[in-house]
Design a protein around this motif. Structure first.
Motif, PDB file in Angstrom:
ATOM      1  N   GLN A  49       7.948  11.867 -10.914  1.00 16.66           N
ATOM      2  CA  GLN A  49       9.037  10.955 -10.592  1.00 16.66           C
ATOM      3  C   GLN A  49       8.465   9.573 -10.317  1.00 16.66           C
ATOM      4  O   GLN A  49       7.353   9.425  -9.808  1.00 16.66           O
ATOM      5  CB  GLN A  49       9.803  11.419  -9.354  1.00 16.66           C
ATOM      6  N   ALA A  50       9.248   8.544 -10.672  1.00 19.06           N
ATOM      7  CA  ALA A  50       8.925   7.169 -10.299  1.00 19.06           C
ATOM      8  C   ALA A  50      10.056   6.684  -9.402  1.00 19.06           C
ATOM      9  O   ALA A  50      11.191   6.519  -9.852  1.00 19.06           O
ATOM     10  CB  ALA A  50       8.791   6.283 -11.531  1.00 19.06           C
ATOM     11  N   HIS A  51       9.754   6.478  -8.117  1.00 14.66           N
ATOM     12  CA  HIS A  51      10.741   6.070  -7.127  1.00 14.66           C
ATOM     13  C   HIS A  51      10.735   4.542  -7.049  1.00 14.66           C
ATOM     14  O   HIS A  51       9.710   3.943  -6.704  1.00 14.66           O
ATOM     15  CB  HIS A  51      10.407   6.676  -5.770  1.00 14.66           C
ATOM     16  N   LEU A  52      11.862   3.929  -7.354  1.00 14.45           N
ATOM     17  CA  LEU A  52      11.936   2.480  -7.514  1.00 14.45           C
ATOM     18  C   LEU A  52      12.443   1.791  -6.246  1.00 14.45           C
ATOM     19  O   LEU A  52      13.406   2.255  -5.624  1.00 14.45           O
ATOM     20  CB  LEU A  52      12.846   2.138  -8.692  1.00 14.45           C
ATOM     21  N   TYR A  53      11.812   0.646  -5.928  1.00 17.50           N
ATOM     22  CA  TYR A  53      12.195  -0.126  -4.748  1.00 17.50           C
ATOM     23  C   TYR A  53      12.213  -1.613  -5.061  1.00 17.50           C
ATOM     24  O   TYR A  53      11.385  -2.113  -5.833  1.00 17.50           O
ATOM     25  CB  TYR A  53      11.216   0.124  -3.593  1.00 17.50           C
ATOM     26  N   GLY A  64       4.104  -5.601   3.551  1.00 12.71           N
ATOM     27  CA  GLY A  64       4.115  -6.367   4.791  1.00 12.71           C
ATOM     28  C   GLY A  64       4.425  -5.436   5.942  1.00 12.71           C
ATOM     29  O   GLY A  64       3.773  -4.409   6.141  1.00 12.71           O
ATOM     30  N   THR A  65       5.485  -5.742   6.688  1.00 17.70           N
ATOM     31  CA  THR A  65       5.898  -4.901   7.803  1.00 17.70           C
ATOM     32  C   THR A  65       6.999  -3.909   7.419  1.00 17.70           C
ATOM     33  O   THR A  65       7.401  -3.079   8.222  1.00 17.70           O
ATOM     34  CB  THR A  65       6.390  -5.765   8.968  1.00 17.70           C
ATOM     35  N   ALA A  66       7.488  -4.001   6.192  1.00 21.86           N
ATOM     36  CA  ALA A  66       8.546  -3.106   5.727  1.00 21.86           C
ATOM     37  C   ALA A  66       7.946  -1.791   5.248  1.00 21.86           C
ATOM     38  O   ALA A  66       6.869  -1.770   4.648  1.00 21.86           O
ATOM     39  CB  ALA A  66       9.336  -3.756   4.604  1.00 21.86           C
ATOM     40  N   THR A  67       8.640  -0.690   5.498  1.00 23.70           N
ATOM     41  CA  THR A  67       8.160   0.619   5.071  1.00 23.70           C
ATOM     42  C   THR A  67       9.284   1.441   4.439  1.00 23.70           C
ATOM     43  O   THR A  67      10.463   1.242   4.740  1.00 23.70           O
ATOM     44  CB  THR A  67       7.575   1.433   6.247  1.00 23.70           C
ATOM     45  N   SER A 109       0.837  -1.198   0.000  1.00 20.47           N
ATOM     46  CA  SER A 109       0.000   0.000   0.000  1.00 20.47           C
ATOM     47  C   SER A 109       0.872   1.249   0.000  1.00 20.47           C
ATOM     48  O   SER A 109       2.033   1.213   0.405  1.00 20.47           O
ATOM     49  CB  SER A 109      -0.932   0.021   1.223  1.00 20.47           C
ATOM     50  N   VAL A 110       0.289   2.345  -0.470  1.00 23.77           N
ATOM     51  CA  VAL A 110       0.899   3.661  -0.364  1.00 23.77           C
ATOM     52  C   VAL A 110      -0.084   4.568   0.348  1.00 23.77           C
ATOM     53  O   VAL A 110      -1.249   4.660  -0.046  1.00 23.77           O
ATOM     54  CB  VAL A 110       1.253   4.255  -1.744  1.00 23.77           C
ATOM     55  N   GLN A 111       0.381   5.213   1.404  1.00 28.13           N
ATOM     56  CA  GLN A 111      -0.454   6.108   2.184  1.00 28.13           C
ATOM     57  C   GLN A 111       0.221   7.467   2.281  1.00 28.13           C
ATOM     58  O   GLN A 111       1.402   7.617   1.958  1.00 28.13           O
ATOM     59  CB  GLN A 111      -0.698   5.523   3.579  1.00 28.13           C
ATOM     60  N   PHE A 112      -0.533   8.450   2.750  1.00 27.32           N
ATOM     61  CA  PHE A 112      -0.001   9.802   2.894  1.00 27.32           C
ATOM     62  C   PHE A 112       0.036  10.178   4.359  1.00 27.32           C
ATOM     63  O   PHE A 112      -0.985  10.134   5.052  1.00 27.32           O
ATOM     64  CB  PHE A 112      -0.862  10.794   2.109  1.00 27.32           C
ATOM     65  N   LYS A 121      12.153  -9.030   3.434  1.00 25.48           N
ATOM     66  CA  LYS A 121      12.185  -8.425   4.767  1.00 25.48           C
ATOM     67  C   LYS A 121      12.168  -6.900   4.722  1.00 25.48           C
ATOM     68  O   LYS A 121      11.510  -6.270   5.544  1.00 25.48           O
ATOM     69  CB  LYS A 121      13.425  -8.902   5.529  1.00 25.48           C
ATOM     70  N   SER A 122      12.892  -6.333   3.779  1.00 28.97           N
ATOM     71  CA  SER A 122      13.028  -4.882   3.752  1.00 28.97           C
ATOM     72  C   SER A 122      12.923  -4.345   2.332  1.00 28.97           C
ATOM     73  O   SER A 122      13.084  -5.086   1.353  1.00 28.97           O
ATOM     74  CB  SER A 122      14.364  -4.450   4.371  1.00 28.97           C
TER      75      SER A 122
END
Length: 241
Positions: A103-107, A61-64, A46-49, A112-113
C-alpha cells in the motif's frame, strides 16, 4: 512484468526539489529534507517504527501521522507531485512486502498538519495531472488501476473500470469451452487442443470471486473463461510467483 516493493536504497538524503513518482525512480527512504508546502523552506521528514504500538510514524516537522504496521515496519516514503498546478508536494508512505499487501498511504502537508488523502496499492505513475496509475501483479498479468485526486475534497479515489486490460497469449493443451457472457455459461466456442488464444481482458467475477477472462479464439470468436480453465488447461501464460 511483476511489480515489487522497491528496495530501500539509502537511509537519509536531501532533496532540493521533489521528484515525480514513476516506475524506475529511486525507492522509498526513511528520512529527507524537502519543501512540501511551497514556502521555500524544506521540512524535515522521517518515517519511524513504534514497536510498542506496532505502528509506523510519519513526521514532518512537528506534525505526525500514524498507521498500523501489522508486524512490519514501513518501507519508507517517497515524495510525489499529484497536482503540478500548485506549489505543493505530497508524501506516500509505503507498506507491505508482497503484491497482495502493498500500500502507498498518501498525505498532504499544509505547513502545520498532515492530512490523509487515501491509499493506493502502489504508485506506478504520477505525472502531476491529478491521476495515479497503479499496477498490481495478478499471477500472469498486471492489473492497472486508476485513481484521481479530488482537490476540493482532499482525497484520492479509484476510477472504476468494467474491464481490465490483460493482453497475453497461451496455447490450449486441453480443449475447453468459452462462455457467451459472464452470466450465461452456454458455449459460444470450444477451443481446439493446440490452438493459440489471446486473453484480452479480465472482469471481476460476480459470485465466485477472482476474475473471469475475455478470450479470443484462433477462429476469431470471443467468449469468457474462468481462471481455473486458463491455469489448468493452457500453457505458456507468463506465470510468476
Amino acid at each position: 512484468m511483476k511489480t515489487q516493493a522497491p528496495v530501500l536504497a539509502v537511509l537519509t538524503f536531501t532533496l532540493l526539489s521533489a521528484p515525480v513518482a514513476r516506475a524506475g525512480d529511486e525507492g522509498p527512504v526513511q528520512a529527507a529534507s524537502v519543501d512540501l508546502n511551497g514556502d521555500g523552506k524544506p521540512e524535515a521528514i522521517s518515517v519511524q517504527f513504534d514497536e510498542a504500538k506496532d505502528q509506523w510514524v510519519l513526521k514532518v516537522g512537528t506534525a505526525t501521522a500514524r498507521g498500523a504496521a501489522e508486524g512490519n515496519a514501513s518501507n519508507g516514503f517517497t515524495v510525489v507531485d499529484l497536482d503540478a498546478s500548485d506549489k505543493r508536494k505530497e508524501l506516500a508512505v509505503h507498506t507491505g512486502q508482497t503484491d497482495a499487501d502493498q500500500q502507498a498511504h498518501l498525505y498532504a502537508f499544509d505547513g502545520k498538519s498532515l492530512k490523509p488523502l487515501g491509499a493506493v496499492p502502489n504508485i506506478t505513475e504520477a505525472k502531476g495531472n491529478g491521476i495515479i496509475l497503479s499496477d498490481t501483479w495478478q499471477g500472469f498479468w498486471n492489473r492497472r488501476d486508476k485513481f484521481a485526486l479530488d482537490a476540493k475534497a482532499g482525497k484520492v479515489t479509484e476510477v472504476p473500470q468494467e474491464l481490465y486490460a490483460v493482453g497475453v497469449e497461451a496455447r490450449v493443451k486441453t480443449s475447453f469451452a468459452l462462455a457467451r457472457s459472464r452470466t450465461d455459461k452456454a458455449a459460444v466456442a470450444t477451443l481446439a487442443q493446440g490452438s493459440t488464444i489471446q486473453v484480452l481482458a479480465a472482469a471481476k467475477a460476480m459470485r465466485e470471486g477472482g476474475y473471469l477472462y475475455l478470450v479470443k479464439s484462433s477462429t476469431g470468436l470471443l467468449g469468457w473463461a474462468t481462471e481455473k480453465d486458463l491455469l489448468v488447461k493452457t500453457e505458456g501464460l507468463p506465470l510468476a510467483g
